[in-house]
Design a protein around this motif. Sequence first.
Motif, short mmCIF file in Angstrom:
data_model
loop_
_atom_site.label_atom_id
_atom_site.label_comp_id
_atom_site.label_asym_id
_atom_site.label_seq_id
_atom_site.Cartn_x
_atom_site.Cartn_y
_atom_site.Cartn_z
N LEU A 2 -5.11 -7.49 6.07
CA LEU A 2 -4.47 -6.23 6.45
C LEU A 2 -4.96 -5.82 7.82
O LEU A 2 -6.18 -5.77 8.07
CB LEU A 2 -4.82 -5.12 5.45
CG LEU A 2 -3.90 -4.95 4.22
CD1 LEU A 2 -3.96 -6.19 3.35
CD2 LEU A 2 -4.30 -3.72 3.42
N THR A 25 -2.10 -2.83 -4.08
CA THR A 25 -1.54 -1.53 -4.46
C THR A 25 -2.56 -0.42 -4.27
O THR A 25 -2.24 0.65 -3.72
CB THR A 25 -1.07 -1.56 -5.93
OG1 THR A 25 -0.08 -2.58 -6.09
CG2 THR A 25 -0.48 -0.22 -6.33
N LYS A 35 -3.19 0.18 -0.40
CA LYS A 35 -2.08 0.89 0.23
C LYS A 35 -2.14 2.38 -0.10
O LYS A 35 -1.86 3.23 0.75
CB LYS A 35 -0.75 0.28 -0.23
CG LYS A 35 -0.45 -1.07 0.39
CD LYS A 35 0.69 -1.80 -0.32
CE LYS A 35 2.00 -1.11 -0.21
NZ LYS A 35 3.10 -1.88 -0.84
N SER A 79 -2.71 5.54 2.61
CA SER A 79 -1.79 6.68 2.69
C SER A 79 -2.52 8.01 2.50
O SER A 79 -2.11 9.03 3.05
CB SER A 79 -0.70 6.54 1.63
OG SER A 79 0.11 5.42 1.89
#
Length: 270
Positions: free
Chosen positions: A189, A238, A241, A245
């Motif tokens: 990432l 998951t 992420k 956020s």
Amino acid sequence: MQYIGIIIGSLITAAGFNLFLIPHEILSSGLSGISMIVGMLTPMDTGVANFLLNLPLLILGYFKLGRKFILLTILAVTMISIGLYMIPVVEIAHEMVLSSIFGGAVVGLGIGLIFRCSGSSGGFDVIGMLIARKRDFPIGSMLTVMNGAIILISGFLFNWDAALYTMASIFVTGKVVDAVFTHHVKLTLTIITEKGEEMRQHLLTNVYRGVTVMDGIGGYSNTRRHILMTVISRYELTEVKSLISEIDSAAFVNITETVEVMGFFHKRVA
């Protein structure tokens, strides 16, 4: 959904123990296997033994590993222990070969679901991660040695037929876990954000992976940015992420599949 998945996976795991393995004195791997030995040799319930054996590791892991990972692991261990206590021990299959194979498959399915929801079933998983942070030692090899000890104990305490059935059950469990939970797939990432320090702290607090931080300048806006790079397992995506956020919903994130990782993948390296 994470919590629901862990609860379902935990109850499936407990059902595999009580309906297939325990009636034939076939053990599982890790601390679950030791808990089954305690339940077979003493009046203590297997679920209670499983919770008590995992408790000190979970407390230690809470301070040493990612907080969210350990909280999800605590939920899994608690639900497995409750399931072992509530689900009656019933001999579904009278044939030991069938019980070892199907019991291993059911347990593998449950543990795989737990892993996919970013938790673990506790026990040797936590021990392996704690040791890996201190010493450069392959976790897989270490877990193999620990599970080998469970098989030897089974042979000496019960009989060697049971030990061999235990080996078969552990093998099937591992294969099913690998089929359900693709932990070997790694992702890189690259996160570009204006909130670099907050993002770094948040990821290091909640994810058991290293993070490298670099300075950058936006090509269009000509403003300063922070570039964070980390390598994670696919099952963690998951959760990561969601963590990104929480700090910066406008962050630019590039996700690529990684062919190979060298170095301290299991350690935090800033």
